[in-house]
Design a protein around this motif. Structure first.
Motif, PDB file in Angstrom:
ATOM      1  N   UNK A  40       0.846  -1.203  -0.046  1.00  0.00           N
ATOM      2  CA  UNK A  40       0.045  -0.056   0.032  1.00  0.00           C
ATOM      3  C   UNK A  40       0.857   1.180  -0.162  1.00  0.00           C
ATOM      4  N   UNK A  41       0.950   1.799  -1.215  1.00  0.00           N
ATOM      5  CA  UNK A  41       2.004   2.931  -1.228  1.00  0.00           C
ATOM      6  C   UNK A  41       1.238   3.874  -2.461  1.00  0.00           C
ATOM      7  N   UNK A  42       1.901   5.111  -2.553  1.00  0.00           N
ATOM      8  CA  UNK A  42       1.407   5.914  -3.403  1.00  0.00           C
ATOM      9  C   UNK A  42       1.637   5.518  -5.047  1.00  0.00           C
ATOM     10  N   UNK A  43       2.861   4.900  -4.891  1.00  0.00           N
ATOM     11  CA  UNK A  43       3.347   4.253  -6.321  1.00  0.00           C
ATOM     12  C   UNK A  43       2.390   3.112  -6.676  1.00  0.00           C
ATOM     13  N   UNK A  44       2.002   2.345  -5.857  1.00  0.00           N
ATOM     14  CA  UNK A  44       1.132   0.899  -6.278  1.00  0.00           C
ATOM     15  C   UNK A  44      -0.243   1.741  -6.655  1.00  0.00           C
ATOM     16  N   UNK A  45      -0.618   2.760  -5.784  1.00  0.00           N
ATOM     17  CA  UNK A  45      -1.966   3.239  -6.042  1.00  0.00           C
ATOM     18  C   UNK A  45      -2.150   3.594  -7.313  1.00  0.00           C
ATOM     19  N   UNK A  46      -1.110   4.576  -7.772  1.00  0.00           N
ATOM     20  CA  UNK A  46      -1.290   5.518  -8.907  1.00  0.00           C
ATOM     21  C   UNK A  46      -1.216   4.360 -10.311  1.00  0.00           C
ATOM     22  N   UNK A  47      -0.313   3.238 -10.193  1.00  0.00           N
ATOM     23  CA  UNK A  47      -0.072   2.532 -11.402  1.00  0.00           C
ATOM     24  C   UNK A  47      -1.217   1.622 -11.449  1.00  0.00           C
ATOM     25  N   UNK A  48      -1.951   1.131 -10.327  1.00  0.00           N
ATOM     26  CA  UNK A  48      -2.728   0.417 -10.266  1.00  0.00           C
ATOM     27  C   UNK A  48      -4.288   1.081 -11.122  1.00  0.00           C
ATOM     28  N   UNK A  49      -4.386   2.362 -10.715  1.00  0.00           N
ATOM     29  CA  UNK A  49      -5.532   3.318 -11.443  1.00  0.00           C
ATOM     30  C   UNK A  49      -5.179   3.540 -12.755  1.00  0.00           C
ATOM     31  N   UNK A  50      -3.945   3.709 -12.954  1.00  0.00           N
ATOM     32  CA  UNK A  50      -3.596   3.735 -14.831  1.00  0.00           C
ATOM     33  C   UNK A  50      -4.020   2.423 -15.227  1.00  0.00           C
ATOM     34  N   UNK A  51      -3.733   1.294 -14.681  1.00  0.00           N
ATOM     35  CA  UNK A  51      -3.884  -0.109 -15.273  1.00  0.00           C
ATOM     36  C   UNK A  51      -5.365  -0.378 -15.434  1.00  0.00           C
ATOM     37  N   UNK A  52      -6.282   0.075 -14.503  1.00  0.00           N
ATOM     38  CA  UNK A  52      -7.419   0.020 -14.500  1.00  0.00           C
ATOM     39  C   UNK A  52      -8.262   1.002 -15.575  1.00  0.00           C
ATOM     40  N   UNK A  53      -7.555   2.246 -15.726  1.00  0.00           N
ATOM     41  CA  UNK A  53      -8.113   3.073 -16.749  1.00  0.00           C
ATOM     42  C   UNK A  53      -7.861   2.350 -18.036  1.00  0.00           C
ATOM     43  N   UNK A  54      -6.661   1.895 -18.382  1.00  0.00           N
ATOM     44  CA  UNK A  54      -6.336   1.285 -19.479  1.00  0.00           C
ATOM     45  C   UNK A  54      -7.309   0.033 -19.863  1.00  0.00           C
ATOM     46  N   UNK A  55      -7.500  -0.637 -19.005  1.00  0.00           N
ATOM     47  CA  UNK A  55      -8.551  -1.792 -19.052  1.00  0.00           C
ATOM     48  C   UNK A  55      -9.690  -1.294 -19.331  1.00  0.00           C
ATOM     49  N   UNK A  56     -10.362  -0.121 -18.756  1.00  0.00           N
ATOM     50  CA  UNK A  56     -11.521   0.089 -18.970  1.00  0.00           C
ATOM     51  C   UNK A  56     -11.812   0.744 -20.471  1.00  0.00           C
ATOM     52  N   UNK A  57     -10.691   1.375 -21.287  1.00  0.00           N
ATOM     53  CA  UNK A  57     -10.874   1.724 -22.463  1.00  0.00           C
ATOM     54  C   UNK A  57     -10.896   0.925 -23.345  1.00  0.00           C
ATOM     55  N   UNK A  58      -9.920  -0.334 -23.135  1.00  0.00           N
ATOM     56  CA  UNK A  58     -10.026  -1.477 -24.012  1.00  0.00           C
ATOM     57  C   UNK A  58     -11.436  -2.244 -24.111  1.00  0.00           C
ATOM     58  N   UNK A  59     -11.778  -2.322 -22.584  1.00  0.00           N
ATOM     59  CA  UNK A  59     -13.212  -3.071 -22.664  1.00  0.00           C
ATOM     60  C   UNK A  59     -14.362  -2.324 -23.264  1.00  0.00           C
TER      61      UNK A  59
END
Length: 217
Positions: A40-59
């Motif tokens: 649980x850190x700012x790094x993991x939080x930001x990258x996870x949100x970015x990955x979810x954004x990418x997944x949402x766009x593709x889906x």
């Protein structure tokens, strides 16, 4: 004189963690690049949100293209039921909620399971894949309960059966990328990783759309 010199050398080795007692500063086992950082850190939080954004766009692009093959109200209902929830991930708040309740718990469970299996540091990818269905089941139950309390009605069992594997699939790539960010990357590299992940998502969505349209959908 020799004894004094060796004593100073040993003391310096202990101070900088390079001596016999400095195993903490050495790389981890099984090829770990360094000591494991917090899940649980700012790094993991930001990258996870970015990955979810990418997944949402593709889906969203994929489901939109699929809707073109459907005719009548059934196709529109399918789009309303499935595209809109994924499109909501484009917002920062839904992405944060999914990260806090699904992605990082998946990474935490995978790390704990890996420790039980005798591995220290960050888990390898198969631990994350194995942990995703368990955290997705908990997230599905939590989301369904919250929705039932808000709407005062329980959704059909089929909705839960669809949501569970969908959340499992969404959690895996986001958790794997969050693990990459958690291996001690600096702030600048974290921003670069976020931009790369988001850019790759939009590029994949564009290639998917162009490819399907070129195929004569």
């Amino acid at each position: 004189m020799t004894a004094v010199g060796s004593g100073r050398a040993e003391g310096a080795g202990e101070a900088d963690g390079s001596g016999a007692g400095g195993a903490v500063g050495t790389p981890g086992r099984d090829g770990e690049p360094g000591p494991a950082g917090p899940v649980w850190s700012g790094r993991t939080l930001l990258v996870s949100m970015a990955a979810l954004l990418a997944e949402a766009v593709i889906t969203t692009v994929g489901l939109t293209l699929y809707s073109f093959t459907q005719e009548g109200p059934s196709g529109n209902g399918f789009m309303a039921a499935f595209v809109l929830p994924f499109a909501l991930v484009l917002g920062a708040f839904p992405g944060f909620v999914l990260t806090a309740t699904l992605v990082l718990p998946t990474l935490s469970l995978a790390r704990r399971a890996a420790r039980w299996g005798g591995r220290q540091g960050w888990p390898t990818w198969w631990w994350t894949v194995a942990a995703a269905p368990f955290t997705a089941a908990g997230a599905t139950l939590a989301y369904g309960t919250a929705l039932a309390l808000l709407t005062r009605s329980v959704g059909p069992p089929r909705a839960y059966l669809v949501c569970w594997p969908a959340l499992s699939a969404a959690a895996v790539p986001a958790a794997l990328l969050a693990a990459v960010a958690g291996r001690g990357t600096g702030g600048r590299r974290t921003v670069q990783l976020v931009l790369v992940v988001v850019g790759a998502g939009f590029l994949a969505a564009f290639v998917l759309g162009v490819g399907v349209l070129a195929a004569g959908l």
